[in-house]
Motif scaffolding. Structure first.
Motif, PDB file in Angstrom:
ATOM      1  N   ALA A 150     -85.020  36.187  77.727  1.00 33.76           N
ATOM      2  CA  ALA A 150     -85.256  37.301  77.000  1.00 33.76           C
ATOM      3  C   ALA A 150     -84.156  38.271  76.792  1.00 33.76           C
ATOM      4  CB  ALA A 150     -86.137  38.228  77.777  1.00 33.76           C
ATOM      5  N   PRO A 151     -83.108  38.351  77.771  1.00 35.79           N
ATOM      6  CA  PRO A 151     -81.898  39.089  77.259  1.00 35.79           C
ATOM      7  C   PRO A 151     -80.933  38.086  76.285  1.00 35.79           C
ATOM      8  CG  PRO A 151     -82.184  39.331  79.495  1.00 35.79           C
ATOM      9  CD  PRO A 151     -83.476  38.383  79.135  1.00 35.79           C
ATOM     10  N   GLU A 152     -81.176  36.990  76.515  1.00 39.91           N
ATOM     11  CA  GLU A 152     -80.251  35.908  75.617  1.00 39.91           C
ATOM     12  C   GLU A 152     -80.869  35.807  74.195  1.00 39.91           C
ATOM     13  OE1 GLU A 152     -78.738  32.491  78.668  1.00 39.91           O
ATOM     14  OE2 GLU A 152     -80.731  32.175  77.813  1.00 39.91           O
ATOM     15  N   ARG A 153     -82.346  35.943  74.189  1.00 36.17           N
ATOM     16  CA  ARG A 153     -82.875  36.112  72.982  1.00 36.17           C
ATOM     17  C   ARG A 153     -82.446  37.137  72.252  1.00 36.17           C
ATOM     18  NH1 ARG A 153     -87.297  34.725  74.735  1.00 36.17           N
ATOM     19  NH2 ARG A 153     -88.264  36.771  74.928  1.00 36.17           N
ATOM     20  N   ASP A 154     -82.341  38.360  72.833  1.00 39.87           N
ATOM     21  CA  ASP A 154     -82.174  39.544  72.199  1.00 39.87           C
ATOM     22  C   ASP A 154     -80.657  39.525  71.778  1.00 39.87           C
ATOM     23  OD1 ASP A 154     -84.694  40.812  73.005  1.00 39.87           O
ATOM     24  OD2 ASP A 154     -83.880  41.679  74.777  1.00 39.87           O
ATOM     25  N   GLU A 155     -79.957  39.030  72.431  1.00 43.81           N
ATOM     26  CA  GLU A 155     -78.517  38.925  72.197  1.00 43.81           C
ATOM     27  C   GLU A 155     -78.312  38.192  70.896  1.00 43.81           C
ATOM     28  OE1 GLU A 155     -74.219  36.802  73.600  1.00 43.81           O
ATOM     29  OE2 GLU A 155     -75.916  37.391  75.254  1.00 43.81           O
ATOM     30  N   VAL A 156     -78.833  36.936  70.894  1.00 40.91           N
ATOM     31  CA  VAL A 156     -78.810  36.095  69.647  1.00 40.91           C
ATOM     32  C   VAL A 156     -79.227  36.814  68.452  1.00 40.91           C
ATOM     33  CG1 VAL A 156     -79.727  34.027  68.730  1.00 40.91           C
ATOM     34  CG2 VAL A 156     -78.974  33.841  70.948  1.00 40.91           C
ATOM     35  N   PHE A 157     -80.469  37.733  68.710  1.00 40.66           N
ATOM     36  CA  PHE A 157     -80.969  38.296  67.421  1.00 40.66           C
ATOM     37  C   PHE A 157     -80.100  39.335  66.806  1.00 40.66           C
ATOM     38  CE2 PHE A 157     -83.632  41.820  65.732  1.00 40.66           C
ATOM     39  CZ  PHE A 157     -84.003  41.232  64.588  1.00 40.66           C
ATOM     40  N   ARG A 158     -79.513  40.139  68.002  1.00 39.82           N
ATOM     41  CA  ARG A 158     -78.606  41.182  67.433  1.00 39.82           C
ATOM     42  C   ARG A 158     -77.460  40.587  66.774  1.00 39.82           C
ATOM     43  NH1 ARG A 158     -79.324  43.275  72.833  1.00 39.82           N
ATOM     44  NH2 ARG A 158     -77.425  42.110  73.530  1.00 39.82           N
ATOM     45  N   ASP A 159     -76.969  39.424  67.190  1.00 34.90           N
ATOM     46  CA  ASP A 159     -75.793  38.763  66.491  1.00 34.90           C
ATOM     47  C   ASP A 159     -76.113  38.093  65.050  1.00 34.90           C
ATOM     48  OD1 ASP A 159     -73.855  39.100  68.591  1.00 34.90           O
ATOM     49  OD2 ASP A 159     -74.181  37.281  69.368  1.00 34.90           O
ATOM     50  N   ASN A 160     -77.558  37.850  64.848  1.00 31.18           N
ATOM     51  CA  ASN A 160     -78.253  37.466  63.569  1.00 31.18           C
ATOM     52  C   ASN A 160     -77.892  38.536  62.727  1.00 31.18           C
ATOM     53  OD1 ASN A 160     -80.807  37.483  61.784  1.00 31.18           O
ATOM     54  ND2 ASN A 160     -79.972  35.265  61.974  1.00 31.18           N
ATOM     55  N   ARG A 161     -78.243  39.825  63.107  1.00 33.07           N
ATOM     56  CA  ARG A 161     -78.336  41.079  62.188  1.00 33.07           C
ATOM     57  C   ARG A 161     -76.738  41.294  62.173  1.00 33.07           C
ATOM     58  NH1 ARG A 161     -81.935  44.420  61.154  1.00 33.07           N
ATOM     59  NH2 ARG A 161     -80.454  46.314  61.482  1.00 33.07           N
ATOM     60  N   ARG A 162     -75.849  41.074  63.049  1.00 31.15           N
ATOM     61  CA  ARG A 162     -74.434  41.162  62.654  1.00 31.15           C
ATOM     62  C   ARG A 162     -73.962  40.332  61.789  1.00 31.15           C
ATOM     63  NH1 ARG A 162     -73.207  41.912  69.076  1.00 31.15           N
ATOM     64  NH2 ARG A 162     -72.927  43.861  69.414  1.00 31.15           N
ATOM     65  N   ILE A 163     -74.346  39.271  61.818  1.00 27.08           N
ATOM     66  CA  ILE A 163     -73.933  37.947  60.708  1.00 27.08           C
ATOM     67  C   ILE A 163     -74.591  38.631  59.534  1.00 27.08           C
ATOM     68  CG2 ILE A 163     -74.270  35.643  59.924  1.00 27.08           C
ATOM     69  CD1 ILE A 163     -73.918  34.770  63.019  1.00 27.08           C
ATOM     70  N   ALA A 164     -75.394  38.998  59.363  1.00 29.12           N
ATOM     71  CA  ALA A 164     -76.177  39.460  58.116  1.00 29.12           C
ATOM     72  C   ALA A 164     -75.271  40.527  57.519  1.00 29.12           C
ATOM     73  CB  ALA A 164     -77.708  40.012  58.265  1.00 29.12           C
ATOM     74  N   LYS A 165     -74.832  41.400  58.202  1.00 32.48           N
ATOM     75  CA  LYS A 165     -74.005  42.386  57.657  1.00 32.48           C
ATOM     76  C   LYS A 165     -72.626  41.739  57.287  1.00 32.48           C
ATOM     77  CE  LYS A 165     -75.697  46.800  59.352  1.00 32.48           C
ATOM     78  NZ  LYS A 165     -75.356  47.957  60.227  1.00 32.48           N
ATOM     79  N   ILE A 166     -72.130  40.834  58.202  1.00 26.57           N
ATOM     80  CA  ILE A 166     -70.805  40.203  57.888  1.00 26.57           C
ATOM     81  C   ILE A 166     -70.954  39.507  56.332  1.00 26.57           C
ATOM     82  CG2 ILE A 166     -69.417  38.305  58.455  1.00 26.57           C
ATOM     83  CD1 ILE A 166     -69.860  38.879  61.363  1.00 26.57           C
TER      84      ILE A 166
END
Length: 333
Positions: A150-166
């Protein structure tokens, strides 16, 4: 899903959606940074690309403007180059995101229904980045040998939003939580995605032998194509099985693709062998060069910080003139 109209700055013509100080880079010690740089990321990225062109707008734009039919290898290399810069490029990631937006701005056309469409349509542009999250989750058992925690999934999702902004994705309406994401994803699968001809062409391309026309001199072209056809068989099988295997059944059904228990077992056997190789081979042989050097750079910096915390460069006396605890007499300069 409720569709929110984009603001003026998020319209198809707006190139820059986020100022530099709004963008967070991908942490170099993140799970995203660990996984994206692996050579095995390529077929997972292929699954995301097929799902992207199942969106009618993206499929139409790619069908008209992309060189994936005439230069499939070159397109794949340039695509992975861009993705690697998002994750490992440091501040270059921000510039790459701006470049992508500018590159896509002129990609506009009228579709078969006569409607004007653009590569920067906010819904379509969001979907391009959104596809990375479900494909990463589906691929985790193959790449890691287990599901994300669950924490890894949360982390990957946060990074997905970071990449979206990038990459300058307009964030209005983009899912803010995993729960929102799956509602958004279900809506896209059920109501938007289609068996677009471009998606079907991509699947067919994975089964076809690569041709080297234009890449080698004409006198040796026939021999080169024959060698390439034989040598590419294992890579083609890995690419096809991974691409189709990480798609969920609803997506395969839209594309009319079958998936058997034998194919699933073969996919798992191949990736089991790959996971073993990743445990014994040096990173230099298992990561793309930019990813390898970025990871080595981060490891070196962390080692320096550990050494820095283990001692001091100078011995400094306290204000009373006594040496600091455990440091001996005051330093003499």
């Amino acid at each position: 899903m409720t569709v929110t109209q984009p603001s003026p700055t998020e319209s198809a013509g707006a190139v820059i959606s986020h100022a530099d100080d709004e963008i967070e880079l991908i942490p170099p010690d993140s799970l995203t940074a660990e996984l994206t740089g692996r050579f095995t990321f390529l077929p997972v990225n292929g699954a995301a690309f097929v799902m992207q062109v199942m969106h009618p707008t993206i499929g139409d734009i790619v069908g008209k403007y992309s060189v994936f039919r005439t230069d499939p290898l070159g397109r794949a290399v340039r695509s992975i180059d861009s993705v690697l810069r998002w994750v490992y490029g440091g501040t270059e990631a921000i510039e790459e995101g701006k470049r992508l937006r500018r590159m896509h701005q002129p990609l506009q056309m009228r579709n078969a229904q006569g409607a004007h469409i653009s590569a920067l349509n906010p819904e379509a542009y969001q979907w391009v980045i959104a596809t990375a999250f479900p494909t990463s989750c589906s691929a985790a058992p193959l790449i890691l040998g287990r599901e994300f925690t669950a924490p890894e999934r949360d982390e990957v999702f946060r990074d997905n939003r970071r990449i979206a902004k990038i990459v300058q994705v307009p964030m209005r309406g983009y899912p803010e939580s995993i729960e929102e994401f799956w509602r958004y994803y279900d809506d896209m699968v059920e109501n938007t995605l289609v068996a677009h001809p471009v998606a079907l062409d991509l699947i067919a391309q994975m089964k076809a032998a690569p041709r080297l026309d234009g890449a080698v001199p004409p006198p040796v072209l026939r021999l080169a194509n024959t060698v390439a056809r034989v040598a590419a068989v294992p890579v083609q099988k890995l690419n096809y099985l991974t691409t189709v295997g990480v798609m969920e059944p609803r997506v395969r059904e839209i594309l009319g693709l079958s998936w058997s228990a034998d194919e699933q077992r073969e996919l798992e056997r191949i990736h089991s062998a790959i996971r073993l190789s990743y445990r014994v081979l040096p990173e230099r042989l298992t990561y793309f060069p930019l990813a390898y050097h970025a990871r080595r750079h981060h490891a070196a910096i962390q080692a320096m910080k550990r050494r820095e915390g283990a001692g001091a460069a100078y011995k400094v006396a306290d204000r009373a003139g006594a040496p600091a605890a455990g440091q001996g007499p005051p330093a003499k300069f």
